[in-house]
Design an enzyme around this catalytic site. Structure first.
Site, PDB file in Angstrom:
ATOM      1  N   THR A 192       0.812  -1.219   0.000  1.00 47.75           N
ATOM      2  CA  THR A 192       0.000   0.000   0.000  1.00 47.75           C
ATOM      3  C   THR A 192       0.844   1.266   0.000  1.00 47.75           C
ATOM      4  OG1 THR A 192      -0.249   0.070   2.426  1.00 47.75           O
ATOM      5  CG2 THR A 192      -1.876  -1.201   1.189  1.00 47.75           C
ATOM      6  N   LEU A 236      -2.360   5.103  -0.620  1.00 47.85           N
ATOM      7  CA  LEU A 236      -3.778   4.750  -0.710  1.00 47.85           C
ATOM      8  C   LEU A 236      -3.927   3.309  -0.229  1.00 47.85           C
ATOM      9  CD1 LEU A 236      -4.667   6.381  -4.144  1.00 47.85           C
ATOM     10  CD2 LEU A 236      -5.107   7.263  -1.846  1.00 47.85           C
ATOM     11  N   HIS A 237      -4.011   3.167   1.078  1.00 47.88           N
ATOM     12  CA  HIS A 237      -3.983   1.837   1.688  1.00 47.88           C
ATOM     13  C   HIS A 237      -5.217   1.008   1.318  1.00 47.88           C
ATOM     14  CE1 HIS A 237      -0.580   3.151   4.086  1.00 47.88           C
ATOM     15  NE2 HIS A 237      -1.283   4.188   4.525  1.00 47.88           N
ATOM     16  N   ASP A 238      -6.382   1.428   1.777  1.00 44.23           N
ATOM     17  CA  ASP A 238      -7.592   0.613   1.637  1.00 44.23           C
ATOM     18  C   ASP A 238      -7.997   0.333   0.189  1.00 44.23           C
ATOM     19  OD1 ASP A 238      -7.761   0.405   4.382  1.00 44.23           O
ATOM     20  OD2 ASP A 238      -9.139   2.087   4.596  1.00 44.23           O
TER      21      ASP A 238
END
Length: 318
Positions: A192, A236-238
Site C-alpha cells: 500500500t 492509498l492503503h484501503d
C-alpha cells in the site's frame, strides 16, 4: 456475474476512496452491504461518514453498525491522521440514509446465508466484526469465498515499528481471522505504501468532476499526516484491497503462512510471516508485495470519472 461482497470499514479517508472505487464497478462487484467498526474514529462518527459518502453519490446500500471497540481493551483511534470527524477535509452534506437496525454480525450472517454464491469479505478496518462473525457462527466460513483485507505489513509497521494500525487496534481479532482457514489476500504496508498518489495527481483530481474533487479534498487533509510522517506521496492503503478484486494482475504477491503477535511489548499487532524455504505450516495468505503504480492510478482515475459522469447526469448536466 459480479462478485458479491461485503465491505467492513471505518471511514476514514482511504476507506471512503475504497468504497467509491468499488461503487464504480457494479459489473464486477455487487456490494451486498457495508458494515462499520470502531477504528479510525469512534463508531458513530465513522458510520455517519460511510453514510455521507454513499449519499454523496446516491448509492442506497444498507449499512450496519458493528463493534464499538476491540475484543480486549480500549479503542485506539486514528484521529491524528483522520481528524476529529474521522474524515476531515471536504464539507459533505448530511446523509439522507440511516443505518439498518440490525447489528453488523447478524447483518453479515443473513447476507451470507441468503446468497446462492459465496461472499467475499473486504475488511478495511480492525478485524473485530469479522472475528465475531466467524467465532459465533463458524459454519459460515465455508460460505466465504475469501477475505481481501487491508492490514499488516511484513517489513514494518506504522503505529509502532512492527504493527500496522488495523491489526494493532485489535490483534486478537486479527489472529482469529488469519488462523480461520478462510483464504486471505493481504494488502499490507509492503504494497500500500507503493500505491501512493502525488500532489500533482491530487491537483488533477480537483480539476475534474464532483466526486474527483471530493476525493482530492479528502487527500489534501490526509496528506498532512503523511508529510508529518515523512512520506512524499500519499499512500492509498484501503483501495488496494478493492483494486485487487478488480484487477489482480496489477499486483505481485507471495503465498505465505501469516499469523499475528498478540503479546510482545514491541511486537503486539505484528503480522508474522514464515518466509523460510521449508515453513512449518502451509500458506494461508496471499500477501501483496508489489503494484504497478501507474496502472493503479489509471484504475482509480477512470473509476472516479465514471462516478463523476453519473452524478453530473443525475443533476441534469453534460
Amino acid at each position: 456475474m459480479p462478485k458479491p461482497i461485503i465491505i467492513d470499514c471505518d471511514p476514514g479517508h482511504d476507506d471512503a476512496i475504497a468504497i467509491l472505487l468499488a461503487l464504480a464497478h457494479p459489473e464486477q462487484l455487487d456490494i451486498r452491504g457495508i458494515t462499520t467498526v470502531g477504528g479510525n474514529q469512534i463508531l458513530d462518527k465513522i458510520t455517519d461518514n460511510a453514510l455521507k459518502v454513499l449519499s454523496f453519490v446516491d448509492a442506497d446500500i444498507p449499512v450496519a453498525k458493528g463493534a464499538v471497540g476491540p475484543l480486549l481493551g480500549k479503542l485506539v483511534t486514528g484521529e491524528e491522521a483522520h481528524g476529529e470527524s474521522g474524515m476531515d477535509g471536504p464539507s459533505l452534506p448530511a446523509s439522507k440514509f440511516k443505518p439498518v437496525e440490525q447489528g453488523a454480525v447478524e447483518f453479515m450472517l443473513d447476507i451470507i446465508r441468503a446468497s446462492e454464491e459465496k461472499i467475499t469479505l473486504v475488511p478495511l478496518a480492525p478485524l473485530t466484526n469479522i472475528a465475531l462473525l466467524i467465532t459465533a457462527y463458524p459454519e459460515v466460513k465455508d460460505r466465504i469465498e475469501k477475505i481481501s483485507l487491508m492490514g499488516g505489513g511484513l517489513a514494518y509497521g506504522n503505529v509502532t515499528r512492527t504493527a500496522e494500525f488495523n491489526i494493532y487496534v485489535d490483534p486478537e481479532a486479527a489472529r482469529i481471522v488469519y488462523e480461520s482457514g478462510i483464504p486471505i489476500v493481504m494488502s499490507g504496508l509492503d504494497v500500500t505504501d507503493q500505491a501512493a498518489i502525488f500532489e500533482e495527481e491530487i491537483l488533477e483530481l480537483k480539476q475534474r468532476g464532483p466526486v474527483s474533487v471530493m476525493v482530492g479534498e479528502l487527500l489534501d487533509f490526509y496528506s498532512i499526516y503523511g508529510k508529518k510522517m515523512g512520506y512524499v506521496g500519499n499512500a492509498l492503503h484501503d483501495p488496494c484491497a478493492v483494486a485487487w478484486l478488480l484487477k489482480p494482475e496489477l499486483f505481485r504477491s507471495e503465498h505465505l503462512h501469516v499469523t499475528v503477535e498478540t503479546e510482545g511489548k514491541l511486537t503486539r499487532g505484528m503480522t508474522v510471516a514464515d518466509r523460510r524455504k521449508k515453513p512449518d505450516q502451509a500458506a494461508n495468505t496471499e500477501v501483496l508485495v508489489g503494484v504497478d503504480r501507474e496502472a493503479f492510478m489509471k484504475l482509480l482515475f477512470d473509476s472516479l470519472a465514471v462516478l463523476d459522469r453519473k452524478l453530473l447526469l443525475a443533476a441534469g448536466g453534460n
